[in-house]
Design an enzyme around this catalytic site. Structure first.
Site, PDB file in Angstrom:
ATOM      1  CE  LYS A 102      -3.904  -2.306   2.294  1.00  0.00           C
ATOM      2  NZ  LYS A 102      -4.950  -2.208   3.360  1.00  0.00           N
TER       3      LYS A 102
ATOM      4  CG  HIS B 161      -5.347  -6.312  -0.301  1.00  0.00           C
ATOM      5  ND1 HIS B 161      -6.593  -6.224   0.286  1.00  0.00           N
ATOM      6  CD2 HIS B 161      -5.453  -7.274  -1.246  1.00  0.00           C
ATOM      7  CE1 HIS B 161      -7.409  -7.099  -0.288  1.00  0.00           C
ATOM      8  NE2 HIS B 161      -6.739  -7.742  -1.229  1.00  0.00           N
TER       9      HIS B 161
HETATM   10  P1  ATP Z   1      -7.090  -5.897   3.403  1.00  0.00           P
HETATM   11  O1  ATP Z   1      -8.435  -6.235   2.782  1.00  0.00           O
HETATM   12  O2  ATP Z   1      -6.542  -4.541   2.990  1.00  0.00           O
HETATM   13  O3  ATP Z   1      -6.089  -7.003   3.259  1.00  0.00           O
HETATM   14  P2  ATP Z   1      -8.082  -6.778   5.928  1.00  0.00           P
HETATM   15  O4  ATP Z   1      -8.703  -7.890   5.153  1.00  0.00           O
HETATM   16  O5  ATP Z   1      -7.152  -7.140   7.047  1.00  0.00           O
HETATM   17  O6  ATP Z   1      -7.309  -5.779   4.988  1.00  0.00           O
HETATM   18  P3  ATP Z   1     -10.623  -5.444   5.890  1.00  0.00           P
HETATM   19  O7  ATP Z   1     -11.638  -5.613   6.957  1.00  0.00           O
HETATM   20  O8  ATP Z   1     -10.826  -6.125   4.579  1.00  0.00           O
HETATM   21  O9  ATP Z   1      -9.200  -5.821   6.513  1.00  0.00           O
HETATM   22  O10 ATP Z   1     -10.458  -3.882   5.652  1.00  0.00           O
HETATM   23  C1  ATP Z   1      -9.887  -3.384   4.440  1.00  0.00           C
HETATM   24  C2  ATP Z   1      -8.982  -2.220   4.743  1.00  0.00           C
HETATM   25  O11 ATP Z   1      -9.777  -1.145   5.227  1.00  0.00           O
HETATM   26  C3  ATP Z   1      -7.973  -2.464   5.880  1.00  0.00           C
HETATM   27  O12 ATP Z   1      -6.803  -3.104   5.447  1.00  0.00           O
HETATM   28  C4  ATP Z   1      -7.685  -1.050   6.318  1.00  0.00           C
HETATM   29  O13 ATP Z   1      -6.775  -0.401   5.424  1.00  0.00           O
HETATM   30  C5  ATP Z   1      -9.046  -0.397   6.199  1.00  0.00           C
HETATM   31  N1  ATP Z   1      -9.766  -0.472   7.473  1.00  0.00           N
HETATM   32  C6  ATP Z   1     -10.356  -1.547   8.034  1.00  0.00           C
HETATM   33  N2  ATP Z   1     -10.921  -1.251   9.214  1.00  0.00           N
HETATM   34  C7  ATP Z   1     -10.670   0.066   9.412  1.00  0.00           C
HETATM   35  C8  ATP Z   1     -11.003   0.993  10.453  1.00  0.00           C
HETATM   36  N3  ATP Z   1     -11.682   0.617  11.517  1.00  0.00           N
HETATM   37  N4  ATP Z   1     -10.578   2.268  10.303  1.00  0.00           N
HETATM   38  C9  ATP Z   1      -9.878   2.678   9.219  1.00  0.00           C
HETATM   39  N5  ATP Z   1      -9.547   1.844   8.190  1.00  0.00           N
HETATM   40  C10 ATP Z   1      -9.931   0.581   8.290  1.00  0.00           C
HETATM   41 MG    MG Z   2      -9.878  -7.563   3.415  1.00  0.00          MG
END
Ligand code: ATP
Ligand code: MG
Length: 138
Positions: free
Chosen positions: A10, A116
């Site tokens: 990222k 990601h």
């Molecule tokens: P990714 O999909 O990026 O691999 P992840 O699967 O661990 O991450 P997701 O729940 O899919 O987490 O969330 C996607 C992205 O959104 C996170 O990686 C983060 O960058 C952002 N994100 C998630 N939760 C929050 C939050 N509470 N506040 C701010 N940004 C968030």
């Molecule tokens: Mg995710």
């Protein structure tokens, strides 16, 4: 068992100079790079990629961040790729990520969390196809 996942380094990690360090961890963990490019998302393409999160309160912030600089996108291959890659990157919030994981080492916050990783076999295919044509996968 899946053998493909999709990742992005990222904008926070690219800006901080961690492309090499992160790719080194990925390769040392036994992932093979099937496709890779550096590119930049617009607000529109970031919005499309993260459409599944469009109802979440952080969606606008997420799209702003993901379009704020260059990213490195890659398709990775390994037995048990989805689960093993998520173990390698650690929890979404780096404060909760295990010692030695990529997010523990390189992420600064839950929003700006360095990498990601796909969450399912189906999404790995969809996400890989979002960035790469058939001619770019090896
Ligand atoms: P990714 O999909 O990026 O691999 P992840 O699967 O661990 O991450 P997701 O729940 O899919 O987490 O969330 C996607 C992205 O959104 C996170 O990686 C983060 O960058 C952002 N994100 C998630 N939760 C929050 C939050 N509470 N506040 C701010 N940004 C968030
Ligand atoms: Mg995710």
């Amino acid at each position: 068992m899946s053998n493909i996942t999709f990742t992005m380094i990222k904008p926070d990690a690219v800006k901080a100079g961690h492309i090499g360090g992160i790719l080194d961890k990925i390769c040392a963990a036994g992932f093979r790079i099937k496709a890779m490019k550096m590119t930049k998302l617009s607000m529109e393409t970031a919005g499309k990629f993260y459409e599944v999160h469009s109802a979440r309160p952080f969606y606008g912030e997420l799209c702003e961040f993901m379009s704020s600089g260059h990213i490195v996108a890659a398709i990775l291959e390994k037995d048990n790729a989805i689960a093993d890659f998520r173990t390698l990157i650690g929890a979404t919030n780096p404060a909760e990520a295990a010692e030695g994981t990529i997010r523990k080492m390189y992420a600064t916050s839950i929003g700006e969390n360095a990498v990601h990783g796909s969450d399912s076999d189906d999404n790995a295919i969809i996400e890989g196809n979002f960035f790469f044509s058939g001619l770019e996968k090896f």
